[in-house]
Design a protein around this motif. Sequence first.
Motif, PDB file in Angstrom:
ATOM      1  N   TYR A  27       7.180  -9.467  -8.757  1.00 14.23           N
ATOM      2  CA  TYR A  27       6.844  -8.888  -7.456  1.00 14.23           C
ATOM      3  C   TYR A  27       6.475  -7.424  -7.634  1.00 14.23           C
ATOM      4  CZ  TYR A  27       8.500 -12.893  -4.775  1.00 14.23           C
ATOM      5  OH  TYR A  27       8.647 -14.136  -4.210  1.00 14.23           O
ATOM      6  N   HIS A  28       5.600  -6.918  -6.745  1.00 12.56           N
ATOM      7  CA  HIS A  28       5.135  -5.539  -6.799  1.00 12.56           C
ATOM      8  C   HIS A  28       5.269  -4.904  -5.418  1.00 12.56           C
ATOM      9  CE1 HIS A  28       3.513  -6.226 -10.814  1.00 12.56           C
ATOM     10  NE2 HIS A  28       3.232  -7.432 -10.350  1.00 12.56           N
ATOM     11  N   VAL A  29       5.780  -3.670  -5.388  1.00 18.03           N
ATOM     12  CA  VAL A  29       5.960  -2.938  -4.133  1.00 18.03           C
ATOM     13  C   VAL A  29       4.589  -2.567  -3.575  1.00 18.03           C
ATOM     14  CG1 VAL A  29       6.869  -0.823  -3.071  1.00 18.03           C
ATOM     15  CG2 VAL A  29       8.211  -2.029  -4.814  1.00 18.03           C
ATOM     16  N   VAL A  30       4.363  -2.886  -2.318  1.00 21.74           N
ATOM     17  CA  VAL A  30       3.143  -2.462  -1.634  1.00 21.74           C
ATOM     18  C   VAL A  30       3.288  -0.972  -1.334  1.00 21.74           C
ATOM     19  CG1 VAL A  30       1.657  -2.792   0.381  1.00 21.74           C
ATOM     20  CG2 VAL A  30       2.837  -4.762  -0.642  1.00 21.74           C
ATOM     21  N   ARG A  31       2.245  -0.204  -1.618  1.00 25.04           N
ATOM     22  CA  ARG A  31       2.285   1.256  -1.451  1.00 25.04           C
ATOM     23  C   ARG A  31       1.529   1.672  -0.192  1.00 25.04           C
ATOM     24  NH1 ARG A  31       1.910   2.641  -7.851  1.00 25.04           N
ATOM     25  NH2 ARG A  31       3.337   0.976  -8.431  1.00 25.04           N
ATOM     26  N   PHE A  32       2.018   2.747   0.426  1.00 20.05           N
ATOM     27  CA  PHE A  32       1.443   3.198   1.695  1.00 20.05           C
ATOM     28  C   PHE A  32       1.152   4.692   1.648  1.00 20.05           C
ATOM     29  CE2 PHE A  32       3.804  -0.616   2.586  1.00 20.05           C
ATOM     30  CZ  PHE A  32       2.918  -1.334   3.386  1.00 20.05           C
ATOM     31  N   PRO A  33       0.038   5.122   2.256  1.00 17.15           N
ATOM     32  CA  PRO A  33      -0.302   6.554   2.286  1.00 17.15           C
ATOM     33  C   PRO A  33       0.639   7.329   3.199  1.00 17.15           C
ATOM     34  CG  PRO A  33      -1.850   5.299   3.615  1.00 17.15           C
ATOM     35  CD  PRO A  33      -0.950   4.299   2.942  1.00 17.15           C
ATOM     36  N   TYR A  34       0.603   8.645   3.039  1.00 14.60           N
ATOM     37  CA  TYR A  34       1.436   9.552   3.826  1.00 14.60           C
ATOM     38  C   TYR A  34       0.615  10.267   4.882  1.00 14.60           C
ATOM     39  CZ  TYR A  34       4.669   9.021  -0.077  1.00 14.60           C
ATOM     40  OH  TYR A  34       5.496   8.509  -1.031  1.00 14.60           O
ATOM     41  N   GLY A  35       1.312  10.951   5.767  1.00 13.87           N
ATOM     42  CA  GLY A  35       0.687  11.878   6.699  1.00 13.87           C
ATOM     43  C   GLY A  35      -0.128  11.220   7.789  1.00 13.87           C
ATOM     44  N   PRO A  58      -1.565   6.572  -4.405  1.00 15.79           N
ATOM     45  CA  PRO A  58      -0.966   5.267  -4.642  1.00 15.79           C
ATOM     46  C   PRO A  58      -0.296   5.121  -5.997  1.00 15.79           C
ATOM     47  CG  PRO A  58      -3.278   5.145  -5.186  1.00 15.79           C
ATOM     48  CD  PRO A  58      -2.998   6.575  -4.759  1.00 15.79           C
ATOM     49  N   SER A  59      -0.213   6.212  -6.772  1.00 13.47           N
ATOM     50  CA  SER A  59       0.248   6.094  -8.155  1.00 13.47           C
ATOM     51  C   SER A  59       1.740   5.824  -8.311  1.00 13.47           C
ATOM     52  CB  SER A  59      -0.122   7.352  -8.945  1.00 13.47           C
ATOM     53  OG  SER A  59       0.500   8.488  -8.374  1.00 13.47           O
ATOM     54  N   ASP A  60       2.554   6.165  -7.341  1.00 12.62           N
ATOM     55  CA  ASP A  60       4.010   6.032  -7.451  1.00 12.62           C
ATOM     56  C   ASP A  60       4.496   4.898  -6.545  1.00 12.62           C
ATOM     57  OD1 ASP A  60       6.816   6.370  -7.369  1.00 12.62           O
ATOM     58  OD2 ASP A  60       6.639   8.540  -7.578  1.00 12.62           O
ATOM     59  N   ALA A  61       5.217   3.944  -7.121  1.00 15.37           N
ATOM     60  CA  ALA A  61       5.747   2.823  -6.335  1.00 15.37           C
ATOM     61  C   ALA A  61       6.663   3.297  -5.208  1.00 15.37           C
ATOM     62  CB  ALA A  61       6.482   1.839  -7.237  1.00 15.37           C
ATOM     63  N   ALA A  62       7.269   4.475  -5.355  1.00 18.12           N
ATOM     64  CA  ALA A  62       8.142   5.005  -4.299  1.00 18.12           C
ATOM     65  C   ALA A  62       7.358   5.344  -3.033  1.00 18.12           C
ATOM     66  CB  ALA A  62       8.911   6.225  -4.796  1.00 18.12           C
ATOM     67  N   SER A  63       6.024   5.385  -3.106  1.00 20.30           N
ATOM     68  CA  SER A  63       5.218   5.600  -1.897  1.00 20.30           C
ATOM     69  C   SER A  63       5.238   4.365  -0.989  1.00 20.30           C
ATOM     70  CB  SER A  63       3.776   5.971  -2.257  1.00 20.30           C
ATOM     71  OG  SER A  63       3.106   4.887  -2.871  1.00 20.30           O
ATOM     72  N   GLY A  64       5.880   3.308  -1.431  1.00 22.35           N
ATOM     73  CA  GLY A  64       6.023   2.113  -0.610  1.00 22.35           C
ATOM     74  C   GLY A  64       7.359   2.014   0.094  1.00 22.35           C
ATOM     75  N   LEU A  65       8.197   3.037  -0.015  1.00 23.18           N
ATOM     76  CA  LEU A  65       9.558   2.947   0.513  1.00 23.18           C
ATOM     77  C   LEU A  65       9.701   3.550   1.908  1.00 23.18           C
ATOM     78  CD1 LEU A  65      11.608   3.963  -2.652  1.00 23.18           C
ATOM     79  CD2 LEU A  65      10.838   1.680  -1.939  1.00 23.18           C
ATOM     80  N   ILE A  66      10.546   2.913   2.697  1.00 24.47           N
ATOM     81  CA  ILE A  66      11.036   3.472   3.957  1.00 24.47           C
ATOM     82  C   ILE A  66      12.520   3.755   3.758  1.00 24.47           C
ATOM     83  CG2 ILE A  66      11.589   3.010   6.381  1.00 24.47           C
ATOM     84  CD1 ILE A  66       9.085   1.275   6.548  1.00 24.47           C
ATOM     85  N   TRP A  67      12.939   4.990   4.052  1.00 22.98           N
ATOM     86  CA  TRP A  67      14.341   5.392   3.979  1.00 22.98           C
ATOM     87  C   TRP A  67      14.876   5.482   5.408  1.00 22.98           C
ATOM     88  CZ3 TRP A  67      17.106   6.548  -0.531  1.00 22.98           C
ATOM     89  CH2 TRP A  67      16.362   6.539  -1.707  1.00 22.98           C
ATOM     90  N   PRO A  68      15.671   4.513   5.862  1.00 18.87           N
ATOM     91  CA  PRO A  68      16.194   4.570   7.239  1.00 18.87           C
ATOM     92  C   PRO A  68      16.922   5.889   7.498  1.00 18.87           C
ATOM     93  CG  PRO A  68      16.660   2.449   6.241  1.00 18.87           C
ATOM     94  CD  PRO A  68      16.147   3.335   5.140  1.00 18.87           C
ATOM     95  N   ALA A  69      16.762   6.422   8.698  1.00 21.60           N
ATOM     96  CA  ALA A  69      17.398   7.685   9.062  1.00 21.60           C
ATOM     97  C   ALA A  69      18.838   7.492   9.534  1.00 21.60           C
ATOM     98  CB  ALA A  69      16.583   8.383  10.154  1.00 21.60           C
ATOM     99  N   HIS A  70      19.220   6.259   9.868  1.00 23.89           N
ATOM    100  CA  HIS A  70      20.555   5.969  10.395  1.00 23.89           C
ATOM    101  C   HIS A  70      21.024   4.608   9.886  1.00 23.89           C
ATOM    102  CE1 HIS A  70      18.496   8.466  13.442  1.00 23.89           C
ATOM    103  NE2 HIS A  70      19.667   9.064  13.537  1.00 23.89           N
TER     104      HIS A  70
END
Length: 161
Positions: A27-35, A58-70
């Motif tokens: 499996y591969h993490v889907v990456r998402f742009p910022y801003g 798109p170079s870093d797999a961590a660009s696909g992460l959501i970090w919940p705020a709560h």
Amino acid sequence: MTVHVCSLKFDADRDGGPQSVPAGDSYHVVRFPYGAAESYDADNMHALTRNGADHPFPSDAASGLIWPAHEAWGRLYAMIQWETASGGAATEFRDQFVRDPLGTADTTCTEHRPSSPGMQCFAKTWAIFVHPDVPLGLRVAHNADRPLDLVIAEFKLEYDA
């Protein structure tokens, strides 16, 4: 109570071309742009810089992460579109939500789908407990004998806190 939303979108036409997903069982993490390219992220749950390090799209797999705020009972949503020709190359498309996809992965809502005529388009929703110190991701895979292109993807988290 306040509704918290992080809504991410990747569109190959807008974001520099498709995401190539290698052939094989991994499996591969889907990456998402910022801003400005994001649909919505008022709580900064999809930040370029996290823990003092940048995670470029798109170079870093961590660009696909959501970090919940709560900490909360969260609802996850996803929409995935593969290249039009992919149905002739693969007989199965896979996707899953995952807690901590770059660490000790805890998967949920894994689906394996057969190909269909035309473009491969899938949508899903799932509810799970979310925690601020555990990132969330959307992962995909396929069983084609060559890499396939992901052309559009959306990944959303919504919860009340």
